[in-house]
Every structure is written in structure tokens, then in C-alpha cells.
Design an enzyme around this catalytic site. Structure first.
Site, PDB file in Angstrom:
ATOM      1  N   TYR A  56       0.871  -1.177   0.000  1.00  0.00           N
ATOM      2  CA  TYR A  56       0.000   0.000   0.000  1.00  0.00           C
ATOM      3  C   TYR A  56       0.902   1.219   0.000  1.00  0.00           C
ATOM      4  N   THR A  67       2.290   6.953   1.391  1.00  0.00           N
ATOM      5  CA  THR A  67       3.197   7.955   1.958  1.00  0.00           C
ATOM      6  C   THR A  67       4.414   8.202   1.054  1.00  0.00           C
ATOM      7  N   GLN A 122       2.089  -0.182  43.273  1.00  0.00           N
ATOM      8  CA  GLN A 122       2.151  -1.106  42.122  1.00  0.00           C
ATOM      9  C   GLN A 122       0.730  -1.327  41.574  1.00  0.00           C
ATOM     10  N   ARG A 157      -0.658   1.529  39.545  1.00  0.00           N
ATOM     11  CA  ARG A 157      -0.052   1.680  38.210  1.00  0.00           C
ATOM     12  C   ARG A 157      -0.492   0.538  37.288  1.00  0.00           C
ATOM     13  N   GLY A 161      14.288  -3.858  37.125  1.00  0.00           N
ATOM     14  CA  GLY A 161      15.453  -4.052  36.251  1.00  0.00           C
ATOM     15  C   GLY A 161      15.242  -5.145  35.225  1.00  0.00           C
ATOM     16  N   GLU A 208      -0.786   4.713   9.898  1.00  0.00           N
ATOM     17  CA  GLU A 208      -2.246   4.860   9.718  1.00  0.00           C
ATOM     18  C   GLU A 208      -2.753   6.179  10.285  1.00  0.00           C
TER      19      GLU A 208
HETATM   20  C1  LIG Z   1      -6.381 -10.701   8.042  1.00  0.00           C
HETATM   21  C2  LIG Z   1      -5.182  -9.962   8.447  1.00  0.00           C
HETATM   22  C3  LIG Z   1      -5.561  -8.657   9.083  1.00  0.00           C
HETATM   23  C4  LIG Z   1      -4.330  -7.971   9.484  1.00  0.00           C
HETATM   24  C5  LIG Z   1      -4.705  -6.614   9.887  1.00  0.00           C
HETATM   25  C6  LIG Z   1      -3.553  -5.938  10.455  1.00  0.00           C
HETATM   26  C7  LIG Z   1      -3.154  -4.859   9.555  1.00  0.00           C
HETATM   27  C8  LIG Z   1      -2.293  -3.986  10.282  1.00  0.00           C
HETATM   28  C9  LIG Z   1      -1.264  -3.499   9.390  1.00  0.00           C
HETATM   29  C10 LIG Z   1      -0.604  -2.418  10.050  1.00  0.00           C
HETATM   30  C11 LIG Z   1       0.636  -2.131   9.347  1.00  0.00           C
HETATM   31  C12 LIG Z   1       0.810  -0.693   9.305  1.00  0.00           C
HETATM   32  C13 LIG Z   1       0.892  -0.254   7.919  1.00  0.00           C
HETATM   33  C14 LIG Z   1       0.777   1.195   7.855  1.00  0.00           C
HETATM   34  C15 LIG Z   1       0.204   1.737   6.813  1.00  0.00           C
HETATM   35  C16 LIG Z   1       0.072   3.188   6.671  1.00  0.00           C
HETATM   36  O1  LIG Z   1       0.498   3.967   7.467  1.00  0.00           O
HETATM   37  S1  LIG Z   1      -0.728   3.705   5.265  1.00  0.00           S
HETATM   38  C17 LIG Z   1      -0.695   5.426   5.264  1.00  0.00           C
HETATM   39  C18 LIG Z   1      -1.640   6.005   6.259  1.00  0.00           C
HETATM   40  N1  LIG Z   1      -1.687   7.418   6.117  1.00  0.00           N
HETATM   41  C19 LIG Z   1      -2.460   8.160   6.824  1.00  0.00           C
HETATM   42  O2  LIG Z   1      -3.181   7.699   7.685  1.00  0.00           O
HETATM   43  C20 LIG Z   1      -2.458   9.611   6.480  1.00  0.00           C
HETATM   44  C21 LIG Z   1      -3.201  10.449   7.478  1.00  0.00           C
HETATM   45  N2  LIG Z   1      -3.906  11.504   6.796  1.00  0.00           N
HETATM   46  C22 LIG Z   1      -5.252  11.428   6.516  1.00  0.00           C
HETATM   47  O3  LIG Z   1      -5.925  10.508   6.880  1.00  0.00           O
HETATM   48  C23 LIG Z   1      -5.928  12.514   5.780  1.00  0.00           C
HETATM   49  O4  LIG Z   1      -5.382  12.901   4.626  1.00  0.00           O
HETATM   50  C24 LIG Z   1      -6.341  13.692   6.624  1.00  0.00           C
HETATM   51  C25 LIG Z   1      -5.475  13.975   7.813  1.00  0.00           C
HETATM   52  C26 LIG Z   1      -7.704  13.316   7.087  1.00  0.00           C
HETATM   53  C27 LIG Z   1      -6.346  14.931   5.736  1.00  0.00           C
HETATM   54  O5  LIG Z   1      -7.246  15.877   6.106  1.00  0.00           O
HETATM   55  P1  LIG Z   1      -7.795  16.931   5.071  1.00  0.00           P
HETATM   56  O6  LIG Z   1      -6.686  17.649   4.436  1.00  0.00           O
HETATM   57  O7  LIG Z   1      -8.835  17.704   5.738  1.00  0.00           O
HETATM   58  O8  LIG Z   1      -8.428  15.970   4.040  1.00  0.00           O
HETATM   59  P2  LIG Z   1      -9.293  16.185   2.840  1.00  0.00           P
HETATM   60  O9  LIG Z   1      -8.715  15.263   1.878  1.00  0.00           O
HETATM   61  O10 LIG Z   1      -9.424  17.602   2.447  1.00  0.00           O
HETATM   62  O11 LIG Z   1     -10.749  15.673   3.373  1.00  0.00           O
HETATM   63  C28 LIG Z   1     -11.606  16.480   4.105  1.00  0.00           C
HETATM   64  C29 LIG Z   1     -12.922  15.761   4.402  1.00  0.00           C
HETATM   65  O12 LIG Z   1     -12.770  14.340   4.343  1.00  0.00           O
HETATM   66  C30 LIG Z   1     -13.064  13.740   5.600  1.00  0.00           C
HETATM   67  N3  LIG Z   1     -12.206  12.583   5.780  1.00  0.00           N
HETATM   68  C31 LIG Z   1     -10.885  12.593   5.929  1.00  0.00           C
HETATM   69  N4  LIG Z   1     -10.447  11.333   6.057  1.00  0.00           N
HETATM   70  C32 LIG Z   1     -11.514  10.529   5.963  1.00  0.00           C
HETATM   71  C33 LIG Z   1     -11.688   9.112   6.021  1.00  0.00           C
HETATM   72  N5  LIG Z   1     -10.653   8.283   6.231  1.00  0.00           N
HETATM   73  N6  LIG Z   1     -12.914   8.636   5.879  1.00  0.00           N
HETATM   74  C34 LIG Z   1     -13.985   9.438   5.702  1.00  0.00           C
HETATM   75  N7  LIG Z   1     -13.874  10.789   5.645  1.00  0.00           N
HETATM   76  C35 LIG Z   1     -12.646  11.319   5.780  1.00  0.00           C
HETATM   77  C36 LIG Z   1     -12.822  14.840   6.571  1.00  0.00           C
HETATM   78  O13 LIG Z   1     -13.519  14.633   7.761  1.00  0.00           O
HETATM   79  C37 LIG Z   1     -13.357  16.032   5.799  1.00  0.00           C
HETATM   80  O14 LIG Z   1     -14.763  15.966   5.858  1.00  0.00           O
HETATM   81  P3  LIG Z   1     -15.634  17.303   5.810  1.00  0.00           P
HETATM   82  O15 LIG Z   1     -15.255  18.104   7.010  1.00  0.00           O
HETATM   83  O16 LIG Z   1     -17.038  16.823   5.878  1.00  0.00           O
HETATM   84  O17 LIG Z   1     -15.299  17.999   4.530  1.00  0.00           O
HETATM   85  C1  FAD Z   2       6.435   1.515  10.861  1.00  0.00           C
HETATM   86  C2  FAD Z   2       5.711   2.328   9.842  1.00  0.00           C
HETATM   87  C3  FAD Z   2       5.034   1.675   8.826  1.00  0.00           C
HETATM   88  C4  FAD Z   2       4.401   2.410   7.829  1.00  0.00           C
HETATM   89  N1  FAD Z   2       3.797   1.754   6.804  1.00  0.00           N
HETATM   90  C5  FAD Z   2       3.253   2.474   5.782  1.00  0.00           C
HETATM   91  C6  FAD Z   2       2.675   1.793   4.663  1.00  0.00           C
HETATM   92  O1  FAD Z   2       2.625   0.576   4.593  1.00  0.00           O
HETATM   93  N2  FAD Z   2       2.186   2.547   3.648  1.00  0.00           N
HETATM   94  C7  FAD Z   2       2.210   3.911   3.671  1.00  0.00           C
HETATM   95  O2  FAD Z   2       1.755   4.533   2.717  1.00  0.00           O
HETATM   96  N3  FAD Z   2       2.738   4.568   4.740  1.00  0.00           N
HETATM   97  C8  FAD Z   2       3.255   3.891   5.784  1.00  0.00           C
HETATM   98  N4  FAD Z   2       3.782   4.548   6.864  1.00  0.00           N
HETATM   99  C9  FAD Z   2       3.793   6.004   6.877  1.00  0.00           C
HETATM  100  C10 FAD Z   2       2.822   6.590   7.880  1.00  0.00           C
HETATM  101  O3  FAD Z   2       1.502   6.413   7.473  1.00  0.00           O
HETATM  102  C11 FAD Z   2       3.141   8.073   8.081  1.00  0.00           C
HETATM  103  O4  FAD Z   2       4.431   8.160   8.639  1.00  0.00           O
HETATM  104  C12 FAD Z   2       2.117   8.710   8.980  1.00  0.00           C
HETATM  105  O5  FAD Z   2       0.885   8.850   8.302  1.00  0.00           O
HETATM  106  C13 FAD Z   2       2.584  10.074   9.518  1.00  0.00           C
HETATM  107  O6  FAD Z   2       2.880  10.927   8.498  1.00  0.00           O
HETATM  108  P1  FAD Z   2       4.263  11.726   8.419  1.00  0.00           P
HETATM  109  O7  FAD Z   2       5.355  10.747   8.538  1.00  0.00           O
HETATM  110  O8  FAD Z   2       4.163  12.557   7.212  1.00  0.00           O
HETATM  111  O9  FAD Z   2       4.291  12.627   9.698  1.00  0.00           O
HETATM  112  P2  FAD Z   2       4.217  14.201   9.720  1.00  0.00           P
HETATM  113  O10 FAD Z   2       2.880  14.640   9.269  1.00  0.00           O
HETATM  114  O11 FAD Z   2       5.380  14.791   9.036  1.00  0.00           O
HETATM  115  O12 FAD Z   2       4.317  14.444  11.280  1.00  0.00           O
HETATM  116  C14 FAD Z   2       5.404  15.077  11.942  1.00  0.00           C
HETATM  117  C15 FAD Z   2       4.860  15.876  13.133  1.00  0.00           C
HETATM  118  O13 FAD Z   2       4.057  16.938  12.655  1.00  0.00           O
HETATM  119  C16 FAD Z   2       2.805  16.960  13.312  1.00  0.00           C
HETATM  120  N5  FAD Z   2       1.795  17.430  12.359  1.00  0.00           N
HETATM  121  C17 FAD Z   2       1.653  17.110  11.051  1.00  0.00           C
HETATM  122  N6  FAD Z   2       0.596  17.737  10.520  1.00  0.00           N
HETATM  123  C18 FAD Z   2       0.042  18.473  11.484  1.00  0.00           C
HETATM  124  C19 FAD Z   2      -1.086  19.322  11.560  1.00  0.00           C
HETATM  125  N7  FAD Z   2      -1.888  19.532  10.520  1.00  0.00           N
HETATM  126  N8  FAD Z   2      -1.351  19.928  12.719  1.00  0.00           N
HETATM  127  C20 FAD Z   2      -0.588  19.705  13.794  1.00  0.00           C
HETATM  128  N9  FAD Z   2       0.486  18.888  13.809  1.00  0.00           N
HETATM  129  C21 FAD Z   2       0.806  18.279  12.661  1.00  0.00           C
HETATM  130  C22 FAD Z   2       2.564  15.523  13.740  1.00  0.00           C
HETATM  131  O14 FAD Z   2       1.714  15.461  14.867  1.00  0.00           O
HETATM  132  C23 FAD Z   2       3.976  15.063  14.064  1.00  0.00           C
HETATM  133  O15 FAD Z   2       4.264  15.420  15.392  1.00  0.00           O
HETATM  134  C24 FAD Z   2       4.420   3.829   7.878  1.00  0.00           C
HETATM  135  C25 FAD Z   2       5.067   4.478   8.923  1.00  0.00           C
HETATM  136  C26 FAD Z   2       5.710   3.741   9.898  1.00  0.00           C
HETATM  137  C27 FAD Z   2       6.423   4.467  11.003  1.00  0.00           C
END
Ligand SMILES: CCCCCCCCCCCCC/C=C/C(=O)SCCNC(=O)CCNC(=O)[C@H](O)C(C)(C)COP(=O)(O)OP(=O)(O)OC[C@H]1O[C@@H](n2cnc3c(N)ncnc32)[C@H](O)[C@@H]1OP(=O)(O)O
Ligand code: FAD
Length: 664
Positions: free
Chosen positions: A135, A138, A330, A333, A401, A424
Site C-alpha cells: 500500500y 506515503t 504497584q 499503576r 530491572g 495509519e
Molecule cells: C487478516 C489480516 C488482518 C491484518 C490486519 C492488520 C493490519 C495492520 C497493518 C498495520 C501495518 C501498518 C501499515 C501502515 C500503513 C500506513 O500507514 S498507510 C498510510 C496512512 N496514512 C495516513 O493515515 C495519512 C493520514 N492523513 C489522513 O488521513 C488525511 O489525509 C487527513 C489527515 C484526514 C487529511 O485531512 P484533510 O486535508 O482535511 O483531508 P481532505 O482530503 O481535504 O478531506 C476532508 C474531508 O474528508 C473527511 N475525511 C478525511 N479522512 C476521511 C476518512 N478516512 N474517511 C472518511 N472521511 C474522511 C474529513 O472529515 C473532511 O470531511 P468534511 O469536514 O465533511 O469535509
Molecule cells: C512503521 C511504519 C510503517 C508504515 N507503513 C506504511 C505503509 O505501509 N504505507 C504507507 O503509505 N505509509 C506507511 N507509513 C507512513 C505513515 O503512514 C506516516 O508516517 C504517517 O501517516 C505520519 O505521516 P508523516 O510521517 O508525514 O508525519 P508528519 O505529518 O510529518 O508528522 C510530523 C509531526 O508533525 C505533526 N503534524 C503534522 N501535521 C500536522 C497538523 N496539521 N497539525 C498539527 N500537527 C501536525 C505531527 O503530529 C507530528 O508530530 C508507515 C510508517 C511507519 C512508522
């Protein structure tokens, strides 16, 4: 008394039916039997043993993970395991790997964002693991700000293809798990450009490596991003870097459930909201909440068993010293963490239900509940992962420890778990999303729009702004309605106060930025209320088993009253309770700790973790800690020889030098 006897004695004190509690913890008898069978299967298979993992170098560690993932897949096929059984089996293998991303994000992304035809084409390949997916969202320059991603997908009408390109260094995909060395395909998020116009970020299925020799497709540069925090831990995962140099993919490899691109390059919106592009994150955040309770329960199980085995001070006349679990500090906590593990379990169960409900509604074109689902998954993901990461570290300290030794299992658990606060969605960024949702809800109260679901209490805001807590004795804090009202009033008052402050700004976005730290506090209060209320809902269910409901009640009140104690500033400053009532809550909390104490070991036994899964000498089921810790120490490679490597080069000359100096 030996460690073994300590825990047997503890188990004799139990006041409830542990087997019944195991079923409550698992969610159902079916879930219990299935997870128990899979846990034993993994624990009894030598191919899945975990000993010495932390001592392996990166290459060996990674290859070892590949071996285990392949063996797991072989067993899944040989035993004809269902998808559910296979998920449990992978869980108990307990090693982050490319399969997490394949099953946890790649497959769900195709299911959630792909059209029927796309699902028919790609899912069978993915289910048979004939392709392996990652996926890739990022980038080096942007993670949180998804709309800021720079990778482009430009439609070429001449060839009916998209051209995927990384225009800058910062547009390099960076972090995706499984990408670095394994995945053959990925869902790549890129800015869609057709006819010179931008249409936002969308997902595209892109082949990365040859299915014959695993070499990258020409034009693709791909590798691992390097070592991460801790030994072993998340280093079993090949988080990757990826750049595209004008890579061409057929038009039908854009995930088109939300937006279709026609042969002419026209964009046609479906009736599905744009936010569904973020749907995979909603799904995974929901699973992360359930995982939080699992990780927290592991740490608590280790710390609780060890606290019953460990003795310090208090010996009189040469008698036994005090078990450290009997110290009130303990208990104060440890027991709130035990209560949190149960609380997160039940809120995770509820969130799974909510997600299933949302999915069904989406299929029927009802999108009304999407904002609530987003706010709940984002907020609870943030709340539970932050609390769990902090709790694992607290459990390490609770073990003194020995908790710092890798043999305790806690350092690796912490290192592997702590990125959950970032992946996420960074936890603060997610709480700001919750704050936006809350402020929107409050702003609509005047218009007569009735809040529903988890914000329904805001519909009673006038009452909640005026209500007075009527606790007069410590026992009054054991009434669900009293606890609930205190948490609702605190959250409602914080939300309204923040909304009033926001309204003083001419530009709401400026106000939101200026007040963001306060807004995050309101989000936390709201999410804690959700957890408390779902725990209370759980108590209303008909729960079979002698004494089980009683234990759950105690845990529920410990969870709530400990939060009240910890966030006392909020409760007092918003006038929800008086200092006297806060003091009564604390008295009640101490009494609850005493009631939980004889049941503590049984309450962690109810998690039903095998010693293999726990991976901790301190948390062993039999409590036989000291002999095993002693044995473990001798396995360290430093103890392979009595005189260490390097003695002749570095220690001996130094000693000789000192001798010569002394003679001079
Ligand atoms: C069988 C096996 C099972 C196994 C399961 C285990 C799996 C576990 C695996 C774990 C491994 C970890 C792997 C990690 C993967 C990753 O990290 S993937 C990358 C993840 N990245 C993020 O999460 C990025 C975070 N950023 C965001 O989510 C968004 O972009 C944001 C912060 C929400 C951006 O905000 P904004 O700029 O406001 O966004 P807009 O694009 O403008 O959208 C605005 C409107 O959209 C609504 N909204 C935002 N997000 C969502 C959503 N997810 N769903 C629905 N709606 C959403 C938002 O509320 C706004 O709504 P309105 O106010 O109504 O306009
Ligand atoms: C172990 C691991 C696995 C991952 N796996 C995947 C994967 O499989 N696929 C994938 O696509 N991504 C993956 N990621 C990426 C991950 O989803 C991002 O690192 C995460 O979404 C945070 O984004 P960033 O790194 O840009 O942090 P940043 O946004 O740069 O955050 C840096 C700091 O800025 C602050 N900040 C940022 N924006 C704001 C704001 N608007 N207001 C206030 N504070 C703010 C945050 O709180 C944080 O303290 C992985 C990351 C890790 C660590």
C-alpha cells in the site's frame, strides 16, 4: 516458595469462572476455540520458534521472516484453513511481515475502491498469493497531508494508459511495508491528471517487479529504507522506497469505484463520496484498535504475573518478603492498565460492529454515517495506540530491572508497537480530525440538527451544561448513570467552550490552528467517553459465568475512575464534579484495587496467551522466572567464551600499560 508455587497459590484465590471470561475476552465461543487452536498450532511448530530473533543481523532476520511467512502459507494451504483461521495463524506467528500489508491493506483497498470487474480480476490472484501487494501512499515529503502527495498519474489518451511518475525526490514513495524487497504489486496513490487537469489523489494498481525473476520493472527504482527502532522488532518488515520514471499502466488499473476515467480521458463521478478513497485507512484503523487491546494485554499479562512472583522488602523474622503486587503503588499503576486492556477489547468489538454496519450502508448507497465512522476510527485509533504504547513502557518499569532485559519480552514489544502511534495517521493529526467533527456537530446544534451515534449526548447539551453530580458517598461512584453523566458533562462542556473560543475568530481556520492544542484535549475527552460508555454497555449484556460480570464491573469502574483521577483538571475546571466528589472517587478506586487483587492473575490468564506468543521469561504461565532467566543469560553469544573476543587487542594491553605506569 518457588515461582511455580506462587502462581498456583494465586490461581487458587480466583473468585470467578476463568473459562467463561476467556470466551468474553475472545468475543464468542467460536472465536475462542478458533484462536486457541491456531495459537497452539503455531506454538507447537518448531518452524515458528522466536528464540534468539533479537540477536539476528538484519539480513538473517529478514530471511527468517520470509521463511516463516512461507511456512505459514504452506500450513494454511495444507490444512485448508479458512480466511479467519489463516488471519489468526499469521497473528500468532507474531512477526511483522509483508503479509500484513498484503492481507491488511492491499486486498481491502481493492475490495473497497475497486469496481466489480477490478475485484474479479485482481482478488483471485491476491487470494492465491500469485501476486503480493503493498500500500504505497506515503512519500518522503508527505505522509499526513494526503492531498499534498506529488506522484502523478497522467492519462495518455493515445495509448489508453496512465503514466506514473515521481517528479521530485520528495515524491519518492517512502515507508510502505513489504515494498522494499517483496511486493510484486502496490496500490500507488498519485495525483490524477487528465487533459491537463488535476482531479485529486487516487489509487492505482501498479506492477513493481517481474513475476519471473523478481527484478524491478524498468523505470522503477526500489529498495529498503533502512533499520528502524529496536532490535528485531519492526526490522522484520521491508519498509520501502520507490520511484517511478514514466511507468505506463493500462487505464483499467486505476481503482475506479469513486471516479471513472473514460477512454477519452473524461472523469465521471459515481454517487460514492470522494472520501471513500480513504476507506482502506478507516478499515485498518478499526483493526488497529482491536490490536491495541491485544498488545496491551500482553504487556499487562507479563507485568502482572511477574509482580506476583517478585518479592521485595517486608520480611519479618526471616519470613517471606512482600509480593510487589501487594504494594498499593504497584496496584495503582498496574490495575488501570489491566482495566484498559479489557476496555479497549470491548470498544474494539463495538468498532468492528460499527464498521460492518457502515460497509452495509455504503453498499446500499447510504453515506450518512461515514463522518461518524471516520471520527470514531481516527479518534479511537489515536486514543488506544497512545495509551498502549505508554502502558507497555509502564509495564517495563513495573518489572524493575528485569523488565529492561530483552528476555522480559517488553523491549521488543514496545519497539514493535510504538510506530502504531504514527502509522495509519499520526495520532495528533487524527485527533484534529475528531475535533473538526465535534466542532461541526456543536455548530449545527442551533439549526435543530439532532446529533446521533456517539455524539447523541451533545443533543442534551443544555442539561449537561447545568447538571450537578450527586455523588455523596464513595459507593455512589459505582452507578453507571453517575459515571456516564460525569464523562458526558466533561466532554460536552469542553466542546462547547472550544466552540465558543473558535467563534471569536473572524477566520475559523485561523481559530482552529490557534486553538488546536485545546481542541485535541476535547477530542481525547470525547474518545474516553466512547470507551467508558461502550464498557458500560457491555455490562448490560447477559454475560454467563460465575462472578464474571462482577469482575468486569470492577474493571469498568477502575478504567473510568482512574481516568477521572488522571484528568481531574478537566473535571474540576469544567465544574462537573467537586473536589470532595473527586476525593470519594479516589477512595472508591482504592477499594476496587483491593477487590481486583485476588483475581489479577486469573484476569490475565483469561487472555489465553501461550508462552510462545508472550515471548517473556517474566510472564511465563508457571511463574518459574528465576531459573529460566538464569538459563537465558547463558545463551547470550557473549557467554560463548569465558574470555571475550577483543581481550588480547584491547583489555590486556590496557592492563599491562597500567602495570607499567604503576612500576614507574
Ligand atoms: C487478516 C489480516 C488482518 C491484518 C490486519 C492488520 C493490519 C495492520 C497493518 C498495520 C501495518 C501498518 C501499515 C501502515 C500503513 C500506513 O500507514 S498507510 C498510510 C496512512 N496514512 C495516513 O493515515 C495519512 C493520514 N492523513 C489522513 O488521513 C488525511 O489525509 C487527513 C489527515 C484526514 C487529511 O485531512 P484533510 O486535508 O482535511 O483531508 P481532505 O482530503 O481535504 O478531506 C476532508 C474531508 O474528508 C473527511 N475525511 C478525511 N479522512 C476521511 C476518512 N478516512 N474517511 C472518511 N472521511 C474522511 C474529513 O472529515 C473532511 O470531511 P468534511 O469536514 O465533511 O469535509
Ligand atoms: C512503521 C511504519 C510503517 C508504515 N507503513 C506504511 C505503509 O505501509 N504505507 C504507507 O503509505 N505509509 C506507511 N507509513 C507512513 C505513515 O503512514 C506516516 O508516517 C504517517 O501517516 C505520519 O505521516 P508523516 O510521517 O508525514 O508525519 P508528519 O505529518 O510529518 O508528522 C510530523 C509531526 O508533525 C505533526 N503534524 C503534522 N501535521 C500536522 C497538523 N496539521 N497539525 C498539527 N500537527 C501536525 C505531527 O503530529 C507530528 O508530530 C508507515 C510508517 C511507519 C512508522
Amino acid at each position: 516458595m518457588k515461582g511455580v508455587d506462587h502462581l498456583a497459590h494465586e490461581r487458587n484465590k480466583t473468585e470467578f469462572d476463568v473459562d467463561a471470561m476467556k470466551i468474553v475476552w475472545a468475543g464468542s465461543r467460536h472465536a475462542f476455540e478458533l484462536s486457541d487452536r491456531m495459537a497452539r498450532l503455531v506454538a507447537s511448530d518448531p518452524a515458528f520458534q522466536k528464540d534468539g530473533r533479537i540477536r539476528l543481523g538484519r539480513k538473517e532476520l529478514f530471511k527468517n521472516t520470509l521463511r516463516k511467512a512461507a511456512h505459514a502459507w504452506k500450513r494454511i494451504l495444507e490444512l485448508h484453513l479458512t480466511e479467519e483461521e489463516a488471519g489468526w495463524l499469521r497473528n500468532f506467528v507474531d512477526e511483522p511481515s509483508f503479509t500484513d500489508l498484503h492481507w491488511g491493506m492491499f486486498v481491502p483497498a481493492i475490495k473497497g475502491q475497486g469496481t466489480d470487474e477490478q475485484q474479479q480480476k485482481w482478488l483471485p490472484l491476491a487470494y492465491k498469493m500469485q501476486i503480493i501487494g503493498s500500500y504505497a501512499q506515503t512519500e518522503l515529503g508527505h505522509g499526513s497531508n494526503v492531498q499534498g502527495l506529488e506522484t502523478t498519474a497522467t492519462f495518455d489518451p493515445e495509448t489508453d494508459e496512465f503514466v506514473i511518475h515521481s517528479p521530485t525526490l520528495t515524491s519518492s514513495k517512502w515507508w510502505p511495508g513489504g515494498l522494499g524487497k517483496v511486493s510484486t504489486h502496490a496500490i500507488v496513490y498519485a495525483r490524477l491528471i487528465t487533459n491537463g487537469q488535476e482531479h485529486g489523489v487516487h489509487g492505482f494498481i501498479v506492477q513493481l517487479r517481474s513475476l519471473d525473476d523478481h527484478m524491478p520493472i524498468p523505470g522503477i527504482t526500489i529498495g529498503d529504507i533502512g533499520m528502524k527502532f529496536g532490535n528485531g522488532a519492526y526490522n522484520t518488515m521491508d519498509n520501502g522506497v520507490l520511484t517511478f520514471d514514466h511507468i505506463r499502466i493500462p487505464r483499467n488499473q486505476m481503482l475506479m469505484r469513486v471516479l471513472q476515467v473514460t477512454r477519452e480521458g473524461k472523469c465521471v463521478k459515481s454517487n460514492v463520496p470522494r472520501q471513500l478513497i480513504y476507506g482502506t485507512m478507516v478499515f485498518v484503523r478499526q483493526t488497529i484498535v482491536a490490536d491495541a487491546s491485544t498488545a496491551l494485554a500482553r504487556a499487562v499479562c507479563i507485568a502482572t504475573r511477574y509482580s506476583a512472583v517478585r518479592r521485595q522488602f517486608g520480611s519479618q523474622d526471616g519470613g517471606m518478603e512482600t509480593q510487589v503486587i501487594d504494594y498499593k503503588t504497584q496496584q495503582s499503576r498496574l490495575f488501570p492498565l489491566l482495566a484498559s486492556a479489557y476496555a479497549f477489547r470491548f470498544v474494539g468489538e463495538w468498532l468492528k460492529w460499527l464498521y460492518t454496519d457502515v460497509t452495509q450502508r455504503l453498499q446500499a448507497n447510504d453515506f450518512s454515517i461515514l463522518p461518524e465512522a471516520h471520527a470514531c476510527t481516527a479518534g479511537l485509533k489515536s486514543l488506544t495506540t497512545t495509551a498502549t504504547a505508554d502502558a507497555i513502557e509502564e509495564c517495563r518499569k513495573l518489572c524493575g530491572g528485569h523488565g529492561y532485559l530483552c528476555a522480559s519480552g517488553l523491549p521488543e514489544l514496545f519497539a514493535v508497537y510504538v510506530p502504531a502511534c504514527t502509522y495509519e495517521g499520526d495520532n495528533v493529526v487524527l485527533l484534529l480530525q475528531v475535533a473538526r467533527f465535534l466542532m461541526k456537530t456543536v455548530s449545527q446544534l442551533g439549526s435543530g440538527k439532532k446529533p446521533v451515534g456517539t455524539t447523541a449526548y451533545l443533543g442534551r447539551v443544555q442539561d449537561l451544561l447545568q447538571c450537578c453530580c450527586d455523588v455523596q458517598t464513595a459507593e455512589d461512584w459505582l452507578k453507571p448513570s453517575v459515571v456516564l453523566e460525569a464523562f458526558e458533562a466533561r466532554s460536552a462542556r469542553m466542546c462547547v467552550a472550544r466552540a465558543q473560543n473558535l467563534s471569536k475568530f473572524e477566520n475559523p481556520e485561523d481559530g482552529f490552528a490557534e486553538l488546536s492544542a485545546d481542541l485535541v484535549e476535547a477530542s481525547v475527552a470525547h474518545c474516553q467517553l466512547i470507551v467508558v460508555s461502550k464498557f458500560i454497555d457491555k455490562l448490560q449484556q447477559d454475560i454467563p459465568g460465575k462472578g464474571v460480570n462482577r469482575q468486569l464491573q470492577n474493571l469498568c469502574y477502575i478504567y473510568a475512575l482512574n481516568l477521572l483521577h488522571k484528568y481531574l483538571g478537566d473535571f474540576l475546571s469544567t465544574g462537573c464534579i467537586t473536589p470532595k466528589q473527586a476525593s470519594l472517587a479516589n477512595d472508591q478506586l482504592r477499594s476496587l484495587y483491593s477487590q481486583i487483587r485476588p483475581n489479577a492473575i486469573a484476569l490475565v490468564d483469561a487472555f489465553n496467551y501461550t508462552d510462545h506468543y508472550l515471548g517473556s521469561v517474566l510472564g511465563r504461565y508457571d511463574g518459574n522466572v528465576y531459573p529460566k532467566l538464569y538459563e537465558e543469560a547463558w545463551k547470550d553469544p557473549l557467554n560463548d567464551s569465558v574470555v571475550p573476543d577483543g581481550y588480547h587487542e584491547y583489555i590486556h594491553p590496557m592492563l599491562k600499560q597500567q602495570l607499567r605506569n604503576a612500576r614507574l
